[in-house]
Design a protein around this motif. Structure first.
Motif: not given
Length: 649
Positions: A387-395, A419-422, A427-429, A435-436
């Motif tokens: 799914s490409g480039d998501q941010t490492s957060d819950f936005c 799938g996605s970038d786990l 950013g750093t998760p 975990a989520r």
């Protein structure tokens, strides 16, 4: 100019009956007319069973439109991979490929919209288009506008599942990947990746006693972009490394992009051969791909058969030397003022360009199952995607919630293997985000560690290591589920991941909050990721009996279930009566069958290629016998002791 048309084709009160047509001349404004009175247009309609085919043309038009009336209450879905919302009511949805995997943009557009009104619309062409679905400026209509002098539209009737199957009949089913795709993937931070980081990945998985199915070596693995040779400074024994990892069961994928970089030998060669895009005057077009300030590059003109063959042959040589597959990145940035070898302008071919790119990449496999993942795609080629480039957060619009929506919507548009970038890309998760995201990724076909910064569990805290280890093992155990439902999807059936309105069309989902944050994996597993800060999770269960993994009890739907979810757990619900085949040993093809019922009187169902070693019953509140040590993980994963009725030796 109007051609004969069967006015009785569309019943007067049908929701799918067009009410208007329009066109826009070059430099002009829109001219509109009632559908039956569009005398300046050439119009034909054809009925084919429960489908209709409409073609409308105007020789002076640079754009065309068709209009349908909409009631106040309805839902609409589709449009390809969506990040912001799955219900498209009130949205203007572009069929236009973009380097924009967040909000209302998409890497993966589809010219198909399905409604809760019993019909879907599909544009078989590749011209840029927009679907105004009760948009705020025009709330009573579905207005479809196409950037062309010809508008061709297909209309299908049925429930959402029937509409999905009709779409797949039109565009063909997705390509089923090999089993390794469903294993554990590891990519690195392309800014620092080299032989030492690859060795660290090998050691990390070895220390966890987990198999690394695929190692993806990301950008700038080559001496220069598209030299098609490893950078020996970064990878001094590259081909020995590839051979060693292959012998240990790890396949190698390499990063690709559709451009050649100014100043490289590949750019000089491709430009001299006429393989790069140019404008109408024949001037080379160079861009900063992905807004990268350090690179100026030209896109390869894959509409040129010679350029496509050059590309395929270079990839074919890599495959022959032991590379397993490729990550086909980008593909979204064809400028509109380009003039391709095919004669198309960049505007005309904008959506088609990625198809040319993927076709040339797939050709390297010479008819074998292509081992590729792509970020962008065409409805005509639905290779596995991430799914490409998501941010490492819950936005909600850019982080984990958007990835949850992206997987469902991509699957609904025909891309089942997703799938996605786990942990997200940018950013750093935090430990909580990691975990989520690991829990969500476990229940998607592609479970891949990738992003900027640390994504290595073994370099994180102990809790992150434990969560990744646990859900990685569960993901491997789900292989028979991914195989079974993957073959269903690849054979023209429903997708692996099913958004709730697709799985339960009888429910009025417009009245249920956050339904787009839960989905079905196949027929029996309801997955509800915790995609936000905090641990309290509310999940809606449709009618039927469900096994609530967190409580270890069976519950009746329709109902809400609310849990305080520890960081090492996630809400999962299994349909009562389900029989899940789960891998015990993926190498030996040994499996167990878990039965969610009071007994398992019937013989194990098994599955081709799998030998059932044990049958376990999940009784719920009535705890069964303690699990044998080698089967203990299944009890942990499914929240109850499992009574093993038989063990084959």
């Amino acid at each position: 100019m109007s051609e004969p048309m069967d006015r009785a084709t569309f019943p007067a009160d049908a929701a799918y009956r067009p009410i208007g047509l329009g066109w826009r001349a070059a430099g002009g404004s829109w001219t509109n007319a009632a559908f039956e009175q569009s005398d300046e247009l050439s119009v034909s309609t054809t009925r084919r069973g429960d489908s209709w085919h409409i073609v409308a043309t105007h020789p002076q038009a640079e754009a065309m439109e068709i209009v349908f009336a909409l009631p106040k209450t309805f839902q609409a879905f589709g449009g390809g991979e969506r990040f912001e919302t799955l219900n498209l009511r009130g949205q203007s949805v572009r069929y236009y490929l973009e380097n924009f995997g967040l909000g209302n943009g998409t890497y993966l557009p589809s010219p198909w919209i399905a409604t809760s009104l019993g019909y879907a619309v599909y544009l078989p062409g590749e011209a840029a288009a927009v679907f105004h679905v009760a948009a705020p400026f025009d709330p009573n209509v579905l207005r479809i506008q196409v950037e062309a002098s010809r508008l061709e539209l297909e209309i299908d009737l049925g429930t959402l599942d029937q509409l999905y199957l009709a779409l797949i009949e039109r565009i063909g089913p997705p390509t089923m990947p090999e089993d390794s795709f469903f294993g554990l993937w590891k990519a690195g931070d392309w800014r620092i990746e080299n032989a030492k980081t690859v060795a660290a990945d090998i050691a990390g998985y070895r220390n966890l006693s987990l198999p690394m199915a695929i190692k993806l070596i990301d950008a700038y693995w080559a001496s220069e972009v598209h030299s098609f040779e490893f950078d020996t400074a970064k990878y001094p024994d590259a081909w020995d490394m590839v051979a060693r990892m292959g012998a240990e069961g790890t396949d190698i994928y390499l990063w690709l992009c559709p451009w050649v970089v100014v100043g490289t030998k590949s750019f000089t060669y491709a430009s001299a051969k006429g393989y790069t895009i140019r404008d109408a005057e024949g001037t080379a077009i160079t861009r900063r791909p992905g807004a990268n300030p350090n690179i100026v590059a030209a896109l390869i003109d894959f509409s040129n058969p010679e350029a496509s063959d050059w590309w395929s042959e270079n990839l074919r040589k890599l495959l022959k030397r032991g590379i397993k597959g490729f990550k086909a990145d980008f593909g979204e940035q064809l400028p509109e003022h380009a003039l391709l070898h095919s004669g198309e302008t960049g505007g005309q071919a904008h959506n088609a360009f990625v198809r040319y790119y993927l076709e040339a990449t797939i050709a390297a496999f010479d008819g074998a199952t292509p081992a590729i993942i792509s970020r962008s795609g065409s409805p005509r080629i639905r290779a596995p995607i991430w799914s490409g480039d998501q941010t490492s957060d819950f936005c909600s619009k850019t982080g984990l919630p958007s990835a949850v929506r992206a997987a469902q919507s991509a699957a609904f548009a025909g891309w089942s293997f997703v799938g996605s970038d786990l942990g997200g890309y940018f950013g750093t998760p935090t430990a909580q985000v990691f975990a989520r995201w690991a829990q969500f990724s476990c229940f998607t076909p592609l479970m891949m560690l990738h992003g900027l910064g640390c994504r290595e569990p073994w370099d994180m805290d102990a809790a992150s290591v434990m969560v990744y280890d646990d859900y990685a093992r569960l993901h491997l155990a789900l292989l028979p589920v991914f195989q079974r439902d993957g073959h269903t999807a690849a054979s023209g059936g429903l997708p692996l991941l099913r958004m709730m309105p697709l799985a339960f069309p009888e429910v009025d989902w417009s009245a249920i909050n956050d339904w787009d944050q839960q989905y079905m994996l196949g027929d029996d597993i309801l997955v509800a990721p915790v995609a936000f800060y905090g641990n309290t999770r509310a999940v809606y269960l449709p009618e039927g009996e469900w096994f609530d993994v967190l409580s270890g009890t069976y519950v009746d739907g329709a109902t809400w279930r609310i849990h305080d979810v520890p960081l090492d757990r996630m809400p999962i619900f299994i349909r009562k009566g389900a029989r899940l085949l789960l891998a015990l040993d993926t190498q030996a093809r040994h499996a167990v069958e878990i039965v969610f019922a009071a007994d398992a009187s019937n013989a194990p169902r098994g599955q081709d290629g799998w030998s059932v070693q044990a049958v376990g019953i999940v009784k719920g509140a009535d705890k069964g016998a303690a699990s044998a040590s080698e089967l203990a993980a299944f009890s942990k994963w499914f929240g109850a002791e499992i009574e093993w009725k038989s063990v084959m030796t």
